[in-house]
Design an enzyme around this catalytic site. Sequence first.
Site, PDB file in Angstrom:
ATOM      1  N   GLU A  52      -5.296   0.723  -6.436  1.00 29.07           N
ATOM      2  CA  GLU A  52      -5.563   2.038  -5.857  1.00 29.07           C
ATOM      3  C   GLU A  52      -6.400   2.823  -6.864  1.00 29.07           C
ATOM      4  O   GLU A  52      -5.869   3.399  -7.808  1.00 29.07           O
ATOM      5  CB  GLU A  52      -4.264   2.789  -5.546  1.00 29.07           C
ATOM      6  CG  GLU A  52      -3.436   2.160  -4.439  1.00 29.07           C
ATOM      7  CD  GLU A  52      -2.225   2.991  -4.066  1.00 29.07           C
ATOM      8  OE1 GLU A  52      -2.002   4.055  -4.693  1.00 29.07           O
ATOM      9  OE2 GLU A  52      -1.493   2.579  -3.143  1.00 29.07           O
TER      10      GLU A  52
ATOM     11  N   TRP B 191       0.801  -1.233   0.000  1.00 26.51           N
ATOM     12  CA  TRP B 191       0.000   0.000   0.000  1.00 26.51           C
ATOM     13  C   TRP B 191       0.830   1.277   0.000  1.00 26.51           C
ATOM     14  O   TRP B 191       0.398   2.309  -0.520  1.00 26.51           O
ATOM     15  CB  TRP B 191      -0.930   0.010   1.222  1.00 26.51           C
ATOM     16  CG  TRP B 191      -1.868  -1.151   1.243  1.00 26.51           C
ATOM     17  CD1 TRP B 191      -1.734  -2.314   1.965  1.00 26.51           C
ATOM     18  CD2 TRP B 191      -3.071  -1.304   0.476  1.00 26.51           C
ATOM     19  NE1 TRP B 191      -2.783  -3.163   1.702  1.00 26.51           N
ATOM     20  CE2 TRP B 191      -3.623  -2.576   0.805  1.00 26.51           C
ATOM     21  CE3 TRP B 191      -3.739  -0.499  -0.440  1.00 26.51           C
ATOM     22  CZ2 TRP B 191      -4.806  -3.038   0.233  1.00 26.51           C
ATOM     23  CZ3 TRP B 191      -4.914  -0.963  -1.000  1.00 26.51           C
ATOM     24  CH2 TRP B 191      -5.429  -2.213  -0.675  1.00 26.51           C
TER      25      TRP B 191
END
Length: 265
Positions: free
Chosen positions: A233, A179
């Site tokens: 994302e 992430w």
Amino acid sequence: MSDNNMQYNGQKRRKQKRRSYQMFIPVLFAVVMIAGIFYLLFSEGNSRESIIVNPADSQPGLVVSGDMQEENVESNTPHPSNTDNDWNLTLVNKWNPLPENYALTLVEVPGGEKVDERIYEPLMEMLEAAKEDNWNQLPKVVSGYRTQETQQQLYDEKIAEYKQQGYSDTEAVEQAEQWVAVPGCSEHQLGIAVDINGATYDLYFWLQENSYKYGFIFRYPAGKTDITGTAEEVWHYRYVGVEAATEMYEQGLCLEEYLEKERLS
């Protein structure tokens, strides 16, 4: 000399002094006015703030208000456009860190984030066009350019978050890196990637279907994680130029695949 003559001469000198002051005041006023006009002329210009930075340096860079200056910071780092015609295709991921001596000029976008000045116009055009699918609100750039220090902080915080959930040190790092990029390996440090927030999730559907028209790509799709090294994302868009973005969109390629295809062709 009589007292009357002395008094007369004194009065005469005082009158001459008053006349001298009266003549000097208009001249002084004119000089001040001219100086003020020159100040206004030279201080007007682009209202956007620009910053010339070298992300590898610890110092954030030179802040320039008004007209963007051509001078670089006090380093020997050239602007990337002077050395690399493919700045928009610079690959930065977990396997390819930020190039050494990479420098850029930043401008501020609505909301306070900053981006490379070269993507400002296409970015704003894209955000304006997206308003219709965002309840007629301008989508907000919530993350643009990041310094090495900012990226390090985000990285450390994500690792700590996973440790609190019970992951081991090694597992926490592995989870975090899906992430948050390792400092020095984040596209945000290039200044040509942005995270975008909208008033409705429909915005992201619009961006996936239309961003290529403005030179941006949906950088981290779900089906490309093994190639990009980053989990999906939906908010992250990166500038590559209209030509490259169009080809990637039409052929379903991520940046890594596109660059490999170009290398082999």
